[in-house]
Design an enzyme around this catalytic site. Structure first.
Site, PDB file in Angstrom:
ATOM      1  N   LYS A 174       0.888  -1.175   0.000  1.00  0.00           N
ATOM      2  CA  LYS A 174       0.000   0.000   0.000  1.00  0.00           C
ATOM      3  C   LYS A 174       0.921   1.217   0.000  1.00  0.00           C
ATOM      4  CE  LYS A 174      -1.984   3.060   1.752  1.00  0.00           C
ATOM      5  NZ  LYS A 174      -1.835   4.461   1.284  1.00  0.00           N
ATOM      6  N   GLU A 248       8.079   1.458  11.802  1.00  0.00           N
ATOM      7  CA  GLU A 248       9.194   2.423  11.707  1.00  0.00           C
ATOM      8  C   GLU A 248       8.565   3.807  11.707  1.00  0.00           C
ATOM      9  OE1 GLU A 248      12.382   1.917  11.497  1.00  0.00           O
ATOM     10  OE2 GLU A 248      12.507  -0.230  11.119  1.00  0.00           O
ATOM     11  N   CYS A 282      12.964  10.988   8.056  1.00  0.00           N
ATOM     12  CA  CYS A 282      12.647  10.610   9.440  1.00  0.00           C
ATOM     13  C   CYS A 282      13.825  10.882  10.359  1.00  0.00           C
ATOM     14  CB  CYS A 282      12.235   9.146   9.503  1.00  0.00           C
ATOM     15  SG  CYS A 282      13.437   8.053   8.732  1.00  0.00           S
ATOM     16  N   GLU A 379       7.566  16.735  15.603  1.00  0.00           N
ATOM     17  CA  GLU A 379       8.294  16.502  14.357  1.00  0.00           C
ATOM     18  C   GLU A 379       7.883  17.570  13.335  1.00  0.00           C
ATOM     19  OE1 GLU A 379       7.374  12.837  12.258  1.00  0.00           O
ATOM     20  OE2 GLU A 379       9.468  12.608  11.697  1.00  0.00           O
TER      21      GLU A 379
HETATM   22  P1  NAD Z   1       1.714   8.646   7.376  1.00  0.00           P
HETATM   23  O1  NAD Z   1       1.716   7.993   8.691  1.00  0.00           O
HETATM   24  O2  NAD Z   1       0.751   9.725   7.106  1.00  0.00           O
HETATM   25  O3  NAD Z   1       1.480   7.569   6.215  1.00  0.00           O
HETATM   26  C1  NAD Z   1       2.322   6.440   6.051  1.00  0.00           C
HETATM   27  C2  NAD Z   1       1.546   5.363   5.310  1.00  0.00           C
HETATM   28  O4  NAD Z   1       0.491   4.896   6.180  1.00  0.00           O
HETATM   29  C3  NAD Z   1       0.847   5.856   4.035  1.00  0.00           C
HETATM   30  O5  NAD Z   1       0.884   4.853   3.044  1.00  0.00           O
HETATM   31  C4  NAD Z   1      -0.591   6.078   4.520  1.00  0.00           C
HETATM   32  O6  NAD Z   1      -1.539   6.001   3.480  1.00  0.00           O
HETATM   33  C5  NAD Z   1      -0.742   4.933   5.489  1.00  0.00           C
HETATM   34  N1  NAD Z   1      -1.816   5.107   6.471  1.00  0.00           N
HETATM   35  C6  NAD Z   1      -2.314   6.267   6.973  1.00  0.00           C
HETATM   36  N2  NAD Z   1      -3.314   6.010   7.850  1.00  0.00           N
HETATM   37  C7  NAD Z   1      -3.450   4.667   7.915  1.00  0.00           C
HETATM   38  C8  NAD Z   1      -4.295   3.790   8.648  1.00  0.00           C
HETATM   39  N3  NAD Z   1      -5.229   4.266   9.492  1.00  0.00           N
HETATM   40  N4  NAD Z   1      -4.152   2.461   8.477  1.00  0.00           N
HETATM   41  C9  NAD Z   1      -3.219   1.979   7.638  1.00  0.00           C
HETATM   42  N5  NAD Z   1      -2.388   2.754   6.905  1.00  0.00           N
HETATM   43  C10 NAD Z   1      -2.498   4.093   7.041  1.00  0.00           C
HETATM   44  O7  NAD Z   1       3.216   9.146   7.136  1.00  0.00           O
HETATM   45  P2  NAD Z   1       3.786   9.975   5.906  1.00  0.00           P
HETATM   46  O8  NAD Z   1       3.301  11.381   6.011  1.00  0.00           O
HETATM   47  O9  NAD Z   1       3.556   9.234   4.633  1.00  0.00           O
HETATM   48  O10 NAD Z   1       5.355   9.918   6.214  1.00  0.00           O
HETATM   49  C11 NAD Z   1       5.976  10.784   7.102  1.00  0.00           C
HETATM   50  C12 NAD Z   1       6.163  10.125   8.451  1.00  0.00           C
HETATM   51  O11 NAD Z   1       6.883   8.912   8.279  1.00  0.00           O
HETATM   52  C13 NAD Z   1       7.009  10.958   9.375  1.00  0.00           C
HETATM   53  O12 NAD Z   1       6.476  10.901  10.685  1.00  0.00           O
HETATM   54  C14 NAD Z   1       8.372  10.275   9.329  1.00  0.00           C
HETATM   55  O13 NAD Z   1       9.186  10.478  10.456  1.00  0.00           O
HETATM   56  C15 NAD Z   1       7.977   8.858   9.199  1.00  0.00           C
HETATM   57  N6  NAD Z   1       9.071   8.074   8.647  1.00  0.00           N
HETATM   58  C16 NAD Z   1       9.713   7.186   9.461  1.00  0.00           C
HETATM   59  C17 NAD Z   1      10.800   6.455   8.964  1.00  0.00           C
HETATM   60  C18 NAD Z   1      11.536   5.445   9.813  1.00  0.00           C
HETATM   61  O14 NAD Z   1      12.255   4.640   9.262  1.00  0.00           O
HETATM   62  N7  NAD Z   1      11.371   5.439  11.120  1.00  0.00           N
HETATM   63  C19 NAD Z   1      11.223   6.658   7.643  1.00  0.00           C
HETATM   64  C20 NAD Z   1      10.524   7.577   6.852  1.00  0.00           C
HETATM   65  C21 NAD Z   1       9.442   8.276   7.355  1.00  0.00           C
END
Ligand code: NAD
Length: 486
Positions: A174, A248, A282, A379
Site C-alpha cells: 500500500k 518504523e 525521518c 516533528e
Molecule cells: P503517514 O503515517 O501519514 O502515512 C504512512 C503510510 O500509512 C501511508 O501509506 C498512509 O496512506 C498509510 N496510512 C495512513 N493512515 C493509515 C491507517 N489508518 N491504516 C493503515 N495505513 C495508514 O506518514 P507519511 O506522512 O507518509 O510519512 C511521514 C512520516 O513517516 C514521518 O512521521 C516520518 O518520520 C515517518 N518516517 C519514518 C521512517 C523510519 O524509518 N522510522 C522513515 C521515513 C518516514
C-alpha cells in the site's frame, strides 16, 4: 497525465468505488496522473492473490528467489533514468537525491537476495543426543502487508519488499497516496517476472486501503513506515488479531556539536542532515545543540552554508533543495516557526514561502530556541534548523533523551570519552558520529521508544519476516519412564 491502475495478481485493476486520487508534481502544482482510490474490495482481492501464491513461493528454492531479485535489479537499471525522473516529478526532492534513492533501493534487493540464501535456523543440543534432534526453523509468515510513506517511496518499499520476498513471503503493497505512480511504475516494469500474486499493489488512502489491509485476517505481518499517530492507529486495529507489527515511525533527532567540534565542517554536515529532501527525512536533524560559548560562530557558519543552497524544481540541474512534497506540509512548518518566534526565537535566515509556483519553503535557521518550543518537541518534517545551546555534556545528553521518540542522534566530535559516553547513554536506534544519516545495509536501522522499535536492514531486517518454530524430534516411539502413572 496518466491513469495508472493498481496491480493485483498481474492484472490492472481500478477501484470498485470508481474513485481516483490525483498525483501532483510539487514543483509545478500540475496533476501528473491518477491512481484508483482502492479500499476493502481491492484489498480482499489482493490478499486472496497473495495467499494463493504463498505456498508455491515459500517452496521456491532460496537460490531461485535470489535470482528473481537480481533480475529485478537488472530491469531497474535498464529504466533507471525514467524511474528517477518520475520519482523526482512525483516526490519533489532534488534529482541527485532521487538517483541515490533508486541506487540504495537496488542495494537492498541485492543484499537480501544473497543474505536469505544463507538460512537462519539452527540445531540445538538435544537432551538425548543419540536419539533426538532439536531444530530451530525460521519460516516465512505468509502474506505481508507493506505500508509505505511518500518521503522515500522506493527505498522504504525496498527495505520491506526485498527481505519479505527473499524470506519466502508474498506481499501486498500500500504505497502513499502521494507517490503511487512511481511505485506502480517500478513494480510493473521491474518485477513482473515474479510468479503471479507474489507482489500486489493496492492504491488508496490510509483510512480506506491501508486500514483494510491491517484488518485483513489473512495478513500475518504489517510492515509500516510512517508517523507515530498512524503507527498507533495500526497497532490498535491489529492488536485483537495479535498480528506481528513492524513499525518504523517518526523521529525528532538531535544533532550535538561537541565542545571540540570544528565549526565549519559541522555546519556543512548539519545542513545536509537537516535539509536533505527539504527536511522530510525521518532522521532529519531537528534539534540542534551547540555549546553556549560557540553559539554565535556556529550560527554564522550555518547561515553562510544555507545561504549558498539553491531552491528549485527537483529536475533542474542547479537545484540543491526541491519543494516540499505537498502544500499542507508547509502549514506545519509555518506554525512551528511562528510559535518559536512568538516565544522569543530569532530567524537568522529564511523567509517562509517564496512567491512562486510549487510547494517551496526557504531553508530557515533559528536561534534563541528552547526545548519547550513546539519546534523542539513536535516533528517538523521541513527545512528548518533550530539551534539551542548547552553548557555541559551530561546536561545535553539528558535533553537529547527527554524526547519520547528515539530514532537517531548525531554528534560532531573527536573526543573519544565524549563519543563513548554519547553512544552509550543516548536512547536512539542509530548514533552517527561525525557522518550523519549514512546507512550501512549490513547494519540495522530503526528506532527506540515512540519510534516503534522495528528494525530494517541487516540480518535483523530479514528476521522480521521470518517466524520461529522449534522442532523436538525423538527417533524412537518407546514410552518414556516419566509418563503416567507417577
Ligand atoms: P503517514 O503515517 O501519514 O502515512 C504512512 C503510510 O500509512 C501511508 O501509506 C498512509 O496512506 C498509510 N496510512 C495512513 N493512515 C493509515 C491507517 N489508518 N491504516 C493503515 N495505513 C495508514 O506518514 P507519511 O506522512 O507518509 O510519512 C511521514 C512520516 O513517516 C514521518 O512521521 C516520518 O518520520 C515517518 N518516517 C519514518 C521512517 C523510519 O524509518 N522510522 C522513515 C521515513 C518516514
Amino acid at each position: 497525465m496518466t491513469d495508472r491502475p493498481m496491480l493485483i495478481a498481474g492484472e490492472h485493476v481500478t477501484a470498485a468505488s470508481g474513485q481516483w486520487i490525483d498525483s501532483e508534481d510539487p514543483a509545478t502544482e500540475q496533476v501528473i496522473g491518477r491512481v484508483p482510490a482502492g479500499g476493502a474490495p481491492e484489498v480482499e482481492r489482493a490478499v486472496a492473490a497473495a495467499r494463493a501464491a504463498a505456498d508455491g513461493w515459500r517452496r521456491t528454492a532460496a537460490n531461485d528467489r535470489a535470482e528473481l531479485l537480481h533480475e529485478a535489479v537488472t530491469r531497474s537499471l535498464a529504466i533507471n533514468d525514467e524511474l528517477v525522473e518520475l520519482l523526482t516529478r512525483e516526490q519533489g526532492k532534488a534529482r541527485p537525491e532521487n538517483a541515490e534513492e533508486a541506487e540504495w533501493a537496488l542495494t537492498s534487493l541485492r543484499y537480501y537476495a544473497e543474505l536469505a540464501r544463507n538460512g537462519l535456523g539452527r540445531v540445538v543440543p538435544s537432551a538425548e543426543p543419540d536419539n533426538q534432534l532439536n531444530l530451530v526453523l525460521k519460516e516465512p509468515y505468509g502474506v505481508i502487508g507493506a505500508i509505505v510513506p511518500w518521503n522515500f517511496p522506493l527505498l522504504l518499499l525496498s527495505w520491506k519488499l526485498a527481505p519479505a520476498l527473499a524470506a519466502g513471503n508474498t506481499v501486498v503493497i500500500k504505497p502513499s497516496e502521494l507517490t503511487s505512480l512511481v511505485t506502480l511504475e517500478w513494480i510493473e516494469r521491474c518485477f513482473d517476472h515474479f510468479p503471479t500474486g507474489v507482489i500486489n499493489v493496492v492504491t488508496g488512502t490510509g483510512q480506506e486501503a491501508g486500514e483494510a489491509l491491517v484488518a485483513h485476517p489473512d495478513v500475518q505481518v504489517i510492515a509500516m513506515t510512517g508517523s507515530v499517530q498512524t503507527g498507533q492507529r495500526i497497532a490498535s486495529v491489529a492488536a485483537p488479531m495479535m498480528k506481528h507489527l513492524h513499525l518504523e515511525l517518526g523521529g525528532k533527532d538531535a544533532f550535538v556539536v561537541g565542545p571540540d567540534a570544528e565549526l565549519e565542517s559541522a555546519a556543512d554536515a548539519l545542513a545536509y542532515a537537516a535539509l536533505f529532501n527539504a527536511g522530510q527525512v525521518c532522521t532529519s536533524s531537528e534539534r540542534i545543540y551547540v555549546p553556549t560559548a560557540r553559539r554565535d560562530d556556529f550560527a554564522e557558519a550555518v547561515r553562510a552554508k544555507v545561504a549558498t543552497l539553491r531552491l528549485g524544481p527537483g529536475l533542474s540541474s542547479d537545484t540543491d533543495i526541491g519543494p516540499m512534497a505537498a502544500d499542507r506540509f508547509r502549514d506545519k512548518v509555518d506554525d512551528h516557526i511562528r510559535e518559536a518566534v512568538d516565544r522569543g526565537a530569532r530567524v537568522v535566515i529564511g523567509d517562509g514561502r517564496p512567491d512562486r509556483t510549487g510547494f517551496f519553503y526557504e531553508p530557515t535557521v533559528l536561534v534563541d530556541v528552547d526545548d519547550a518550543m513546539l519546534i523542539m518537541r513536535d516533528e517538523t518534517f521541513g527545512p528548518v534548523i533550530p539551534i539551542a545551546t548547552y553548557d555541559d555534556v551530561d546536561e545535553v545528553i539528558d535533553r537529547v533523551n527527554v524526547h519520547p521518540m528515539g530514532l537517531g542522534a548525531c554528534l560532531r566530535s573527536s573526543d573519544p570519552l565524549l563519543i563513548k559516553r554519547f553512544y552509550e547513554r543516548v536512547k536512539a536506534g542509530t548514533i552517527w558520529i561525525n557522518d550523519p544519516l549514512t546507512d550501512n545495509y549490513a547494519g540495522p536501522f530503526g528506532g527506540m521508544k515512540l519510534t516503534g522499535g522495528g528494525r530494517e536492514l541487516g540480518p535483523e531486517g530479514l528476521e522480521t519476516f521470518l517466524e520461529t518454530k522449534h522442532v523436538h524430534w525423538d527417533f524412537s516411539q518407546e514410552p518414556k519412564d516419566w509418563w503416567y502413572p507417577y
